[in-house]
Write an enzyme that holds these catalytic residues in place. Structure first.
Site, PDB file in Angstrom:
ATOM      1  N   CYS A  94       0.814  -1.225   0.000  1.00 32.60           N
ATOM      2  CA  CYS A  94       0.000   0.000   0.000  1.00 32.60           C
ATOM      3  C   CYS A  94       0.845   1.273   0.000  1.00 32.60           C
ATOM      4  CB  CYS A  94      -0.941  -0.002   1.197  1.00 32.60           C
ATOM      5  SG  CYS A  94      -2.095  -1.366   1.132  1.00 32.60           S
ATOM      6  N   HIS A 129      -3.373   7.416   2.092  1.00 28.42           N
ATOM      7  CA  HIS A 129      -3.768   6.094   1.600  1.00 28.42           C
ATOM      8  C   HIS A 129      -5.154   5.779   2.162  1.00 28.42           C
ATOM      9  CE1 HIS A 129      -4.019   1.951   0.679  1.00 28.42           C
ATOM     10  NE2 HIS A 129      -3.756   1.524   1.892  1.00 28.42           N
ATOM     11  N   ASN A 160     -10.125  -0.054  -0.265  1.00 27.32           N
ATOM     12  CA  ASN A 160      -8.660   0.034  -0.252  1.00 27.32           C
ATOM     13  C   ASN A 160      -8.137  -0.526  -1.581  1.00 27.32           C
ATOM     14  OD1 ASN A 160      -5.921  -0.289   0.144  1.00 27.32           O
ATOM     15  ND2 ASN A 160      -6.102  -1.194   2.186  1.00 27.32           N
TER      16      ASN A 160
END
Ligand code: ACO
Length: 325
Positions: free
Chosen positions: A115, A252, A282
């Site tokens: 990520c 993020h 996500n």
């Protein structure tokens, strides 16, 4: 004395057509829209069609970014793709994107930091551009996490989605002041002692399979806010800027509670936070450039604005960058 900076010329995003709501997932595993929204802020996510690959998503985002930059693909001499879901084990998915865009010069490679990958990719491209090795970079985050989810595991399958975002960076001389446009600082961290808290249980060298994502969600949550704020404080120390100087905070997009908790701890006003997790879930390395693309397109982020990006993910890795648009 002037200095070379990596200046943002354009940004673009791409989301697969199919939208999967929490309601639809509650038909697959024992969960509910209420539970998912309360714990994560996620309402829906996009999922790639059968046969739609990470490179397909990345190419679409790259084309959108080039259009936004008003540049042709042949201006690009560097492609850095952040992904944990490559089309194949090798070659790098970046070279597929390079070929599809008709680019035959320069270099293209993948960066793998889960990520945090997009911030790692920005840092990597920035170094090459400032060193003068390349002049114009496409920095892309593209993922098809739907392919590595265990769709019978309710603790993970509700959290992720597919998508891609891209930024065009160009090496441009700047006056060499705090007011310069471009990437002002990047801070990267990792600590492999935490690698078993979020991982994929397969790979060419270990199992010869692709594997599925596994996560100790509560453990990730426990570390996320302190790691994120640590690396943002480092970016502030390096530049002399602070929370009040930020125009937009583009974190993020993993979980609304982590985003809100980080902004609160740092003293960044809620109205400066760009949030897409409710609609994208996500998307790992794609989440930041997708959020940037949305906030540029709707006129929130404008030239001259100070933009803070950050991420934390598998490894653990965590990273931040301060960019004057
Ligand atoms: N629906 C309903 N119940 C569920 C679900 C679900 N989808 N998933 C788990 N539960 C249950 C659990 O089984 C548990 O039940 P029990 O108490 O009977 O044992 C209960 O809910 C609580 O489970 P926890 O895991 O403790 O729930 P928590 O409040 O921690 O929320 C979550 C889970 C949302 C995963 C949270 O821990 C989190 O957001 N962690 C961070 C994860 C993350 O952001 N990862 C990505 C960052 S890195 C990257 O981006 C790759």
């Amino acid at each position: 004395m002037t200095v070379k900076r990596s200046v943002v010329r354009g940004v673009g995003g791409y989301l697969p057509q199919r939208v999967v709501t929490n309601q639809e997932i509650s038909g697959l595993v024992e969960t509910s829209d209420k539970w998912i929204v309360q714990r994560t802020g996620i309402r829906e996510r996009h999922v790639a069609a059968k046969g739609e690959t990470t490179s397909d998503l990345g190419i679409a985002a790259a084309r959108a970014a080039l259009k936004n930059a008003n540049l042709e693909a042949d201006a690009v001499d560097l492609i850095v793709l952040a992904t944990s879901t490559p089309d194949q084990t090798f070659p790098a998915t970046a070279v597929t994107i390079q070929a599809e865009l008709g680019i035959t010069r320069g270099a293209a490679f993948d960066v793998q930091a889960v990520c945090s990958g997009f911030v790692y990719a920005i840092a990597t491209a920035d170094k090459y551009l400032r060193d003068g090795d390349f002049r114009c970079a496409l920095v892309i985050g593209a993922e098809t996490f739907s392919r590595i989810l265990d769709w019978t595991d309710r603790s993970t399958c509700v959290l992720f989605g597919d998508g891609a975002g891209a930024v065009v960076l160009e090496a441009i001389e700047q006056p060499g002041t705090r007011e310069d446009r471009g990437v002002l600082t990047t801070k990267l961290r990792s600590d492999g002692r935490y690698r078993s808290k979020l991982y994929v249980d397969g790979g060419p060298s270990s199992t010869q399979t692709v594997g599925h994502l596994r996560m100790e969600g509560r453990e990730v949550f426990r570390y996320a806010i302190s790691m994120v704020t640590d690396v943002i404080d480092a970016a502030f120390s390096a530049t002399g800027y602070g929370p009040n100087d930020i125009d937009w905070f583009v974190p993020h997009q993993a979980n609304k509670r982590i985003i809100d908790g980080s902004a609160h701890k740092l003293g960044i006003a809620p109205q400066k936070v760009v949030t897409t997790v409710d609609r994208h879930a996500n998307t790992s390395a794609a989440s930041i450039p997708l959020a940037l693309a949305e906030a540029v397109e709707d006129g929130r982020i404008r030239p001259g604005h100070l933009v803070l990006i950050e991420a934390m993910g598998g490894g653990f890795t965590w990273a931040s960058a301060l960019i004057r648009w």
